[in-house]
Design an enzyme around this catalytic site. Structure first.
Site, mmCIF file in Angstrom:
data_model
loop_
_atom_site.group_PDB
_atom_site.id
_atom_site.type_symbol
_atom_site.label_atom_id
_atom_site.label_comp_id
_atom_site.label_asym_id
_atom_site.label_seq_id
_atom_site.Cartn_x
_atom_site.Cartn_y
_atom_site.Cartn_z
ATOM 1 N N LYS A 106 12.615 -15.367 -9.607
ATOM 2 C CA LYS A 106 12.516 -14.268 -10.585
ATOM 3 C C LYS A 106 11.588 -14.671 -11.718
ATOM 4 O O LYS A 106 10.722 -13.921 -12.129
ATOM 5 C CB LYS A 106 13.919 -13.951 -11.103
ATOM 6 C CG LYS A 106 14.175 -12.527 -11.397
ATOM 7 C CD LYS A 106 14.678 -11.707 -10.255
ATOM 8 C CE LYS A 106 13.858 -11.806 -9.005
ATOM 9 N NZ LYS A 106 14.465 -11.207 -7.851
ATOM 10 N N ASN A 117 -1.885 1.779 5.790
ATOM 11 C CA ASN A 117 -1.018 0.719 5.288
ATOM 12 C C ASN A 117 -0.728 -0.187 6.471
ATOM 13 O O ASN A 117 -0.194 0.272 7.480
ATOM 14 C CB ASN A 117 0.286 1.319 4.738
ATOM 15 C CG ASN A 117 1.307 0.256 4.389
ATOM 16 O OD1 ASN A 117 0.951 -0.911 4.200
ATOM 17 N ND2 ASN A 117 2.561 0.649 4.308
ATOM 18 N N CYS A 127 0.832 -1.183 0.000
ATOM 19 C CA CYS A 127 0.000 0.000 0.000
ATOM 20 C C CYS A 127 0.880 1.252 0.000
ATOM 21 O O CYS A 127 1.882 1.316 0.718
ATOM 22 C CB CYS A 127 -0.948 0.100 1.193
ATOM 23 S SG CYS A 127 -2.143 -1.231 1.233
ATOM 24 N N HIS A 182 15.831 -37.861 -6.281
ATOM 25 C CA HIS A 182 15.154 -38.430 -5.105
ATOM 26 C C HIS A 182 13.664 -38.107 -5.123
ATOM 27 O O HIS A 182 13.072 -37.776 -4.103
ATOM 28 C CB HIS A 182 15.825 -37.938 -3.822
ATOM 29 C CG HIS A 182 17.243 -38.389 -3.721
ATOM 30 N ND1 HIS A 182 17.598 -39.667 -3.372
ATOM 31 C CD2 HIS A 182 18.402 -37.755 -3.998
ATOM 32 C CE1 HIS A 182 18.909 -39.805 -3.408
ATOM 33 N NE2 HIS A 182 19.420 -38.640 -3.800
ATOM 34 N N GLU A 197 7.825 -14.966 -10.479
ATOM 35 C CA GLU A 197 7.081 -13.760 -10.107
ATOM 36 C C GLU A 197 6.740 -12.881 -11.294
ATOM 37 O O GLU A 197 5.691 -12.257 -11.295
ATOM 38 C CB GLU A 197 7.784 -12.969 -8.995
ATOM 39 C CG GLU A 197 9.067 -12.283 -9.363
ATOM 40 C CD GLU A 197 9.613 -11.439 -8.190
ATOM 41 O OE1 GLU A 197 10.831 -11.305 -8.111
ATOM 42 O OE2 GLU A 197 8.823 -10.927 -7.373
ATOM 43 N N GLU A 238 17.292 -18.164 -6.737
ATOM 44 C CA GLU A 238 17.016 -16.796 -7.168
ATOM 45 C C GLU A 238 16.455 -16.781 -8.598
ATOM 46 O O GLU A 238 15.497 -16.078 -8.895
ATOM 47 C CB GLU A 238 18.296 -15.943 -7.049
ATOM 48 C CG GLU A 238 18.179 -14.514 -7.511
ATOM 49 C CD GLU A 238 17.020 -13.751 -6.889
ATOM 50 O OE1 GLU A 238 16.451 -14.195 -5.883
ATOM 51 O OE2 GLU A 238 16.652 -12.704 -7.449
HETATM 52 O O1 M6R Z 1 12.587 -5.358 0.838
HETATM 53 P P1 M6R Z 1 13.079 -6.744 1.100
HETATM 54 O O2 M6R Z 1 14.403 -7.006 0.460
HETATM 55 O O3 M6R Z 1 13.073 -7.129 2.538
HETATM 56 O O4 M6R Z 1 12.029 -7.697 0.370
HETATM 57 C C1 M6R Z 1 12.097 -9.083 0.514
HETATM 58 C C2 M6R Z 1 11.258 -9.781 -0.529
HETATM 59 O O5 M6R Z 1 9.929 -9.405 -0.410
HETATM 60 C C3 M6R Z 1 11.731 -9.462 -1.950
HETATM 61 O O6 M6R Z 1 13.082 -9.767 -2.124
HETATM 62 C C4 M6R Z 1 10.908 -10.262 -2.990
HETATM 63 O O7 M6R Z 1 11.164 -11.616 -2.842
HETATM 64 C C5 M6R Z 1 11.218 -9.780 -4.404
HETATM 65 N N1 M6R Z 1 10.001 -9.318 -5.019
HETATM 66 C C6 M6R Z 1 11.750 -10.819 -5.292
HETATM 67 O O8 M6R Z 1 12.120 -10.309 -6.520
#
Ligand code: M6R
Length: 607
Positions: free
Chosen positions: A484, A100, A2, A503, A487, A480
């Site tokens: 990526k 928020n 938010c 496994h 998402e 990672e």
């Molecule tokens: O602001 P932060 O680094 O604490 O955020 C953590 C995660 O929410 C953030 O890395 C999220 O996984 C990303 N959208 C991934 O690309």
């Protein structure tokens, strides 16, 4: 999650608010709304949908309204579905507010209010908060807020307008972020600097449990004992241009390209005479004294950076490192004490679970060090030591440059303490630093070769499932790569330690299932290749990411992406660029909004 903005001054408030919401939209894009002073009343315009829908509605329904005071909100829905009615601002009696966070005891409060004959019209916890403030209002806004705060449980940042006090905005926060500034044009408050920066580079973070009163003449800050408090001013060193797309189609692509610069800003000030040096960060060499272990805790991509950090620290410093997902750590009674260093990693510095993990670690007596991008954020302020990354604002929901500099900070940390603890001589450390700089120098080169990733992504358009495999650092990197891709492209993927696949999960490898195999580590290269053969013989389409000097048998894979030759331990800096590109192009080719993936928000300030 938010986005919040409030403004009172001499500018057109509708313009300030709607433009500010466009900047804040990455925080949530389910609905948007504004409320502003219009004569002797407060008018609200709100709608489900993105900020552009709100702008159209404002154009249709409020074009002629003159106002210089108001509040605006862009929502990431938690309680109550996405609808016009559930959009913020919410009004109850004489109170209009935006929020928020999450009010955890809203059902209990709703029951209390209903006993008094007060019924909400929406399904939101926020409307209940507005009703609670109004319930305690007797003509004095500050008293009403203080009464409400005693009743509300959960995380919140509120901007509140009282019908009888046009021109004034009251704000308070617990957990969720708010930053504010004042210029001769007026007072502005927002959940994020990106909405403030065009007014001033000097700002302050609203301290928790303090009330800010914004008027056209300035901002006054009070603690809950009614004592006036001087705001602690901070200065930001990036500008509006950094927070704009600058010719790129998406922020994600812009931020991928900003990585070399972000690396330079993070690394250069921390090298002195060829050695890593944290004296300007006030991190003492004694931080390891009496230390038995390190726990790295974080969420999402930041946690994946931690997985790389574990590999490094254990290899170079030989101290055990646990990596814990912050939302798990905070509820599991972790084994942490004064002999533990708890490192939190966060781009925003506001992630609710990471913040709670940090607080728990402190409670248990641990030393705490955070790696944070946003200056003055809660995690940075509450940690004993902070290693700021200097990525500049990261707007795309998918984290790219922030991950890159989190890695850089972890490498510097591991190099420094391997030296301080005598695991390496000065000479050896200087040599490692040299290899490190050489490796990060290659990131630029990786950026200019995105054709292969683009071509591979073209073939992924119809893919439903995909696997990433790797060993050691490559496994950490696979995690990672997988988040990526998921998402932004919505392609389901899983990251597997390559040796573990057989496994169980290998049963999912059938004809044409894509497998992205990372093989950048020489010590396990042969093992990796065996795993690649295993999946290939079951029909997988293999995309191999390896180093330029690796001898790749053409029959082994369908595509190869190579990274420049370097010391293996630094390979993640380059390999991750290939993974970022694959995710980016897969999303673009699927016609998706890369910067605003469904259901997500940039800064996760609820648990
Ligand atoms: O602001 P932060 O680094 O604490 O955020 C953590 C995660 O929410 C953030 O890395 C999220 O996984 C990303 N959208 C991934 O690309």
């Amino acid at each position: 999650m938010c986005g919040i903005i409030g403004f009172t001054g001499i500018l057109d408030a509708k313009e300030v608010l709607t433009e500010g919401l466009s900047e804040l939209e990455y925080r949530g894009y389910d609905s948007a709304g504004i409320a502003y002073v219009l004569g002797d009343r407060i008018k609200t315009v709100k709608t489900a949908g993105k900020v552009n829908c709100l702008k159209e509605k404002v154009q249709r329904e409020a074009a002629g309204d003159q106002t210089s005071c108001g509040i605006g909100h862009t929502r990431w829905a938690t309680h109550g579905g996405v609808s016009d009615l559930n959009s913020h601002p919410h009004t109850a009696g004489k109170v209009t507010l935006i929020h928020n966070g999450i009010i955890e005891n809203y059902q209990e409060l709703q029951a209390e209010l209903e006993k008094k004959g007060k019924t909400p019209v929406s399904q939101t916890d926020t409307e209940i908060a507005a009703m609670v403030v109004d319930d305690g209002y007797d003509g004095d806004p500050v008293k009403a807020i203080k009464r409400a705060v005693k009743r509300l449980e959960g995380a919140y940042a509120f901007c509140i307008m009282f019908e009888e006090f046009p021109g004034r905005i009251y704000c308070i926060r617990n957990g969720s972020p708010l930053v504010a500034t004042y210029t001769e044009k007026g007072a502005v408050i927002a959940s994020d600097l990106v909405a403030l920066i065009k007014y001033s580079k000097d700002y302050f973070v609203l301290p928790e449990h303090h009330i800010a009163e914004l008027t056209p003449d300035g901002i006054r800050l009070f603690n809950l004992l009614d004592q006036e408090v001087e705001p602690k001013m901070l200065h930001v060193n990036w500008d509006t241009a950094s927070a704009r797309k600058g010719g790129y189609e998406y922020f994600m692509l812009k931020e991928i390209h900003e990585q070399p610069e972000a690396l330079r800003r993070t690394i250069t000030p921390r090298l002195k005479d060829g050695l890593p040096d944290f004296s300007a960060d006030n991190i003492p060499d004694s931080i390891f004294e009496g230390l038995h272990k390190i726990v790295i805790t974080a969420c999402g991509t930041a946690m994946h950076a931690g997985l790389i950090g574990k590999n490094l620290i254990e290899k170079w410093i030989r101290i055990p490192v646990d990596v814990e997902i912050a939302s798990e750590f905070r509820y599991k009674d972790p084994i942490v004490d004064e002999h533990t260093l708890v490192m939190t990693i966060s781009q925003s510095g506001e992630t609710a679970d990471t913040l709670a993990a940090l607080r728990l670690a402190k409670e248990k007596g641990a030393r705490t060090l955070s790696i944070v991008n946003v200056k003055g954020s809660s995690i940075a302020r509450e940690s004993d030591y902070v290693l700021y990354t200097h990525a500049g604002p990261e707007i795309a929901v998918a984290s790219t440059k922030a991950y890159m500099v989190q890695l850089a900070a972890l490498y510097l940390f591991a190099m420094r303490f391997a030296f301080v603890l005598g695991k390496r001589t000065e000479e050896q450390t200087k040599a490692v630093v040299k290899s490190f700089l050489n490796a990060v120098g290659h990131v630029e080169k990786m950026l200019s070769s995105d054709e292969q990733a683009e071509e591979i992504s073209e073939r992924l358009v119809k893919t439903e499932d995909l696997f990433f495999i790797g060993r050691g650092l490559d496994y950490a990197l696979s995690c990672e790569g997988s988040i990526k891709l998921k998402e932004v492209s919505y392609i389901h993927s899983e990251a597997y330690a390559a040796g573990e696949l057989k496994h169980g999960t290998i049963s999912l490898i059938t004809d044409n299932v894509p497998v992205i195999a990372l093989a950048t580590q020489k010590d396990v290269y042969v093992k990796m290749i065996s795993n690649v053969k295993e999946v290939r013989s079951r029909g997988a389409k293999v995309i191999l990411i390896t180093t330029e000097d690796a001898l790749v048998d053409a029959s082994l894979c369908d595509h190869v992406i190579t990274i420049p030759e370097m010391e293996d331990i630094f390979a993640p800096f380059c390999a991750v660029v290939a993974l970022q590109y694959i995710a980016y192009y897969a999303a673009v080719k699927r016609g998706l909004n890369v910067d605003q993936p469904r259901n997500l928000a940039k800064s996760v300030t609820v648990e």
